[in-house]
Motif scaffolding. Structure first.
Motif, PDB file in Angstrom:
ATOM      1  N   GLY A 191      85.507 -59.492  27.886  1.00  0.00           N
ATOM      2  CA  GLY A 191      85.131 -60.151  26.632  1.00  0.00           C
ATOM      3  C   GLY A 191      83.646 -60.029  26.348  1.00  0.00           C
TER       4      GLY A 191
ATOM      5  N   ALA B 143      82.964 -56.420  25.280  1.00  0.00           N
ATOM      6  CA  ALA B 143      83.497 -56.218  23.928  1.00  0.00           C
ATOM      7  C   ALA B 143      82.570 -56.829  22.880  1.00  0.00           C
ATOM      8  CB  ALA B 143      84.903 -56.820  23.819  1.00  0.00           C
ATOM      9  N   ARG B 144      82.129 -58.060  23.099  1.00  0.00           N
ATOM     10  CA  ARG B 144      81.218 -58.719  22.143  1.00  0.00           C
ATOM     11  C   ARG B 144      79.926 -57.931  21.982  1.00  0.00           C
ATOM     12  NH1 ARG B 144      83.607 -62.998  24.410  1.00  0.00           N
ATOM     13  NH2 ARG B 144      82.072 -63.312  26.054  1.00  0.00           N
TER      14      ARG B 144
ATOM     15  N   SER C 187      80.451 -55.280  19.519  1.00  0.00           N
ATOM     16  CA  SER C 187      81.061 -55.750  18.265  1.00  0.00           C
ATOM     17  C   SER C 187      82.559 -55.454  18.207  1.00  0.00           C
ATOM     18  CB  SER C 187      80.355 -55.143  17.045  1.00  0.00           C
ATOM     19  OG  SER C 187      79.000 -55.505  17.036  1.00  0.00           O
TER      20      SER C 187
ATOM     21  N   SER D 202      86.541 -56.918  19.687  1.00  0.00           N
ATOM     22  CA  SER D 202      87.190 -58.116  20.205  1.00  0.00           C
ATOM     23  C   SER D 202      88.153 -57.694  21.307  1.00  0.00           C
ATOM     24  CB  SER D 202      87.926 -58.871  19.093  1.00  0.00           C
ATOM     25  OG  SER D 202      88.971 -58.099  18.569  1.00  0.00           O
TER      26      SER D 202
ATOM     27  N   VAL E  52      91.114 -53.284  23.297  1.00  0.00           N
ATOM     28  CA  VAL E  52      90.031 -53.793  22.457  1.00  0.00           C
ATOM     29  C   VAL E  52      90.356 -53.476  21.003  1.00  0.00           C
ATOM     30  CG1 VAL E  52      88.246 -53.707  24.233  1.00  0.00           C
ATOM     31  CG2 VAL E  52      88.663 -51.683  22.827  1.00  0.00           C
ATOM     32  N   ASP E  53      89.832 -54.304  20.115  1.00  0.00           N
ATOM     33  CA  ASP E  53      90.176 -54.165  18.708  1.00  0.00           C
ATOM     34  C   ASP E  53      88.970 -54.469  17.835  1.00  0.00           C
ATOM     35  OD1 ASP E  53      91.933 -53.613  16.646  1.00  0.00           O
ATOM     36  OD2 ASP E  53      92.961 -55.538  16.723  1.00  0.00           O
ATOM     37  N   ARG E  54      89.082 -54.079  16.583  1.00  0.00           N
ATOM     38  CA  ARG E  54      88.076 -54.392  15.575  1.00  0.00           C
ATOM     39  C   ARG E  54      88.782 -54.283  14.223  1.00  0.00           C
ATOM     40  NH1 ARG E  54      83.785 -50.332  15.784  1.00  0.00           N
ATOM     41  NH2 ARG E  54      82.772 -51.603  17.348  1.00  0.00           N
ATOM     42  N   GLU E  55      88.393 -55.129  13.310  1.00  0.00           N
ATOM     43  CA  GLU E  55      88.945 -55.058  11.954  1.00  0.00           C
ATOM     44  C   GLU E  55      88.751 -53.638  11.428  1.00  0.00           C
ATOM     45  OE1 GLU E  55      91.070 -56.441   8.896  1.00  0.00           O
ATOM     46  OE2 GLU E  55      90.451 -57.750  10.545  1.00  0.00           O
TER      47      GLU E  55
ATOM     48  N   ARG F  85      97.338 -64.481  14.439  1.00  0.00           N
ATOM     49  CA  ARG F  85      96.696 -63.429  13.643  1.00  0.00           C
ATOM     50  C   ARG F  85      97.706 -62.578  12.881  1.00  0.00           C
ATOM     51  NH1 ARG F  85      93.359 -60.697  18.137  1.00  0.00           N
ATOM     52  NH2 ARG F  85      93.011 -62.597  19.280  1.00  0.00           N
TER      53      ARG F  85
END
Length: 176
Positions: free
Chosen positions: A27, A30-31, A34, A36, A55-58, A108
């Motif tokens: 975590g 990942a932060r 940038s 998640s 890991v993910d990101r919008e 989500r």
């Protein structure tokens, strides 16, 4: 709630505690990038132990960010060494048909279409495909074929997003 309360009975407590430590370390990385942290999974496949980190990101995660995360996280694991014995690190995006395992995954995904496999048949059905209309700390609600089903988390064998080709690629245009 204890962190291991929802864990399956066949995983030793030490493995669950390792997962919590790994999640905390992943975590942080990942932060910093940038991203998640979507999920961490430790799997035994034959004699090998595999540590899978999602890991993910919008908007999605480029392969270059996955490679950067993998290098940084791998270096931290070399120093911190939270795993017993050898393992293989796999880092990826959860993908569009991502597996949903935790209450926050379902939260989500409210309003989206799911494919749920039940641990035991309910009303003659083992598979539900429909819209996720609700979730809380106890379970989910899925509307499939016009019927609402309340399913506790413990009765879910597997749940994934169900994305159609039209959603992925849009409506095709016929060309002549």
């Amino acid at each position: 709630m204890e962190p291991w309360a929802g864990a399956h009975f066949f995983f030793p407590l030490s493995l669950i505690m390792d997962t919590l430590k790994i999640e905390a370390l992943a975590g942080e990385v990942a932060r910093d990038l940038s991203l998640s942290l979507f999920d961490v999974e430790i799997a035994r496949e034959g004699p090998r132990t595999i540590l899978r980190v999602f890991v993910d990101r919008e908007g999605g995660v480029p392969l270059s960010d996955i490679a950067t995360f993998s290098r940084r996280f791998g270096a931290i694991l070399e120093v911190d060494d939270p795993m017993d014995g050898p393992y293989v690190l796999e880092v990826s995006s959860p993908g569009v048909t991502r597996r949903l395992r935790r209450p926050e995954h379902f939260e989500r995904s409210l309003g989206k279409r799911l494919r749920v496999t039940l641990a035991a048949p309910r009303e003659g059905r083992r598979h539900l495909v429909g819209e996720l209309t609700g979730c809380d700390g106890e379970g989910i609600e899925v509307v499939a074929d016009g019927t609402a089903y309340r399913v506790p988390y413990g009765e879910i064998r597997k749940a994934t997003l169900d994305v159609t080709q039209e959603e992925l690629f849009g409506k095709g245009k016929k060309t002549r």
